[in-house]
Motif scaffolding. Structure first.
Motif, mmCIF file in Angstrom:
data_model
loop_
_atom_site.group_PDB
_atom_site.id
_atom_site.type_symbol
_atom_site.label_atom_id
_atom_site.label_comp_id
_atom_site.label_asym_id
_atom_site.label_seq_id
_atom_site.Cartn_x
_atom_site.Cartn_y
_atom_site.Cartn_z
ATOM 1 N N LYS A 139 9.515 8.065 10.296
ATOM 2 C CA LYS A 139 9.225 9.212 9.213
ATOM 3 C C LYS A 139 9.922 10.330 9.515
ATOM 4 C CE LYS A 139 4.435 7.204 9.248
ATOM 5 N NZ LYS A 139 3.010 7.359 9.677
ATOM 6 N N TYR A 173 10.248 4.878 2.395
ATOM 7 C CA TYR A 173 9.871 4.322 3.877
ATOM 8 C C TYR A 173 9.208 3.070 3.516
ATOM 9 C CZ TYR A 173 6.710 4.277 8.176
ATOM 10 O OH TYR A 173 6.112 4.020 9.102
ATOM 11 N N LYS A 196 7.468 3.924 14.505
ATOM 12 C CA LYS A 196 7.048 4.532 13.087
ATOM 13 C C LYS A 196 7.264 6.035 12.923
ATOM 14 C CE LYS A 196 3.630 0.891 12.638
ATOM 15 N NZ LYS A 196 2.319 0.545 12.638
ATOM 16 N N GLN A 219 0.927 -1.095 -0.084
ATOM 17 C CA GLN A 219 -0.009 -0.110 -0.122
ATOM 18 C C GLN A 219 0.936 1.176 0.172
ATOM 19 O OE1 GLN A 219 -2.409 0.191 3.566
ATOM 20 N NE2 GLN A 219 -3.196 2.227 2.827
ATOM 21 N N ILE A 220 0.503 2.184 -0.921
ATOM 22 C CA ILE A 220 1.207 3.404 -0.896
ATOM 23 C C ILE A 220 0.723 4.508 -0.030
ATOM 24 C CG2 ILE A 220 1.890 5.366 -2.456
ATOM 25 C CD1 ILE A 220 1.844 3.255 -4.638
ATOM 26 N N THR A 221 1.289 4.964 0.829
ATOM 27 C CA THR A 221 0.956 5.929 1.802
ATOM 28 C C THR A 221 1.520 7.273 1.520
ATOM 29 O OG1 THR A 221 2.640 5.317 3.464
ATOM 30 C CG2 THR A 221 0.799 4.212 3.624
ATOM 31 N N ASP A 222 0.975 8.281 2.220
ATOM 32 C CA ASP A 222 1.325 9.644 2.085
ATOM 33 C C ASP A 222 2.264 10.310 2.953
ATOM 34 O OD1 ASP A 222 1.344 12.330 0.907
ATOM 35 O OD2 ASP A 222 -0.201 12.802 2.350
ATOM 36 N N ALA A 231 6.449 6.253 0.155
ATOM 37 C CA ALA A 231 6.215 5.531 1.390
ATOM 38 C C ALA A 231 5.186 4.444 1.312
ATOM 39 C CB ALA A 231 5.280 6.384 2.500
ATOM 40 N N THR A 232 5.767 3.186 1.861
ATOM 41 C CA THR A 232 4.986 2.252 1.497
ATOM 42 C C THR A 232 4.558 1.333 3.006
ATOM 43 O OG1 THR A 232 6.667 0.646 1.026
ATOM 44 C CG2 THR A 232 5.546 1.613 -0.748
ATOM 45 N N ILE A 233 3.398 0.321 3.057
ATOM 46 C CA ILE A 233 3.275 -0.476 3.974
ATOM 47 C C ILE A 233 3.071 -1.678 3.196
ATOM 48 C CG2 ILE A 233 1.644 -1.331 5.903
ATOM 49 C CD1 ILE A 233 1.147 1.790 6.097
ATOM 50 N N ASN A 250 3.964 -4.432 8.322
ATOM 51 C CA ASN A 250 2.672 -4.607 8.859
ATOM 52 C C ASN A 250 1.948 -6.026 8.637
ATOM 53 O OD1 ASN A 250 0.498 -4.355 10.872
ATOM 54 N ND2 ASN A 250 -0.155 -2.506 9.892
ATOM 55 N N GLU A 286 7.376 0.054 5.531
ATOM 56 C CA GLU A 286 6.841 -0.522 6.855
ATOM 57 C C GLU A 286 6.289 -1.730 6.438
ATOM 58 O OE1 GLU A 286 2.986 0.659 9.489
ATOM 59 O OE2 GLU A 286 4.127 2.246 8.994
#
Length: 119
Positions: free
Chosen positions: A113, A46, A109, A3-6, A14-16, A50, A48
């Protein structure tokens, strides 16, 4: 799944990662990486983990090596996740040896960041 996050910096991807990663997951970030490179900036990632369970190996390495071509254009990589993934993540990111790579625990986290965006 990736998932690409902001994160608000223009050179940070930024990814999860959760479940198992596939070739399709890495294809999602290619446009972001190339957009950063076209601006003449170095990439910061970044990453992450999870509820992460590894990857579907078929095709993943082939796709991943496309980004290795840009190894010198990676500046920083923040790896966030459980300790059990530390060895895997270190090996996975090894081709990006020119980047500064730092590992953070799941409770760090915010620190990760801040670090990925700092000069």
């Amino acid at each position: 799944m990736l998932q690409i996050t902001d994160i608000k910096s223009e050179n940070v991807v930024a990814t999860i990662a959760s479940g198992k990663l596939s070739q399709h997951d890495l294809e999602k970030i290619h446009p972001l990486i190339h957009s950063i490179l076209e601006k003449g900036l170095k990439v910061r990632w970044y990453f992450e983990m999870n509820d992460f369970q590894g990857w579907h190996i078929e095709g993943l390495w082939k796709d991943f090596t496309k980004d290795v071509e840009h190894e010198k254009e990676y500046e920083k990589i923040a790896l966030v996740g459980e300790k059990k993934w530390r060895k895997w993540a270190t090996q996975f990111m090894k081709p990006f040896c020119n980047a500064e790579i730092k590992y953070f625990g799941p409770d760090q986290k915010q620190e990760a960041k801040i670090w990925i965006e700092s000069n």
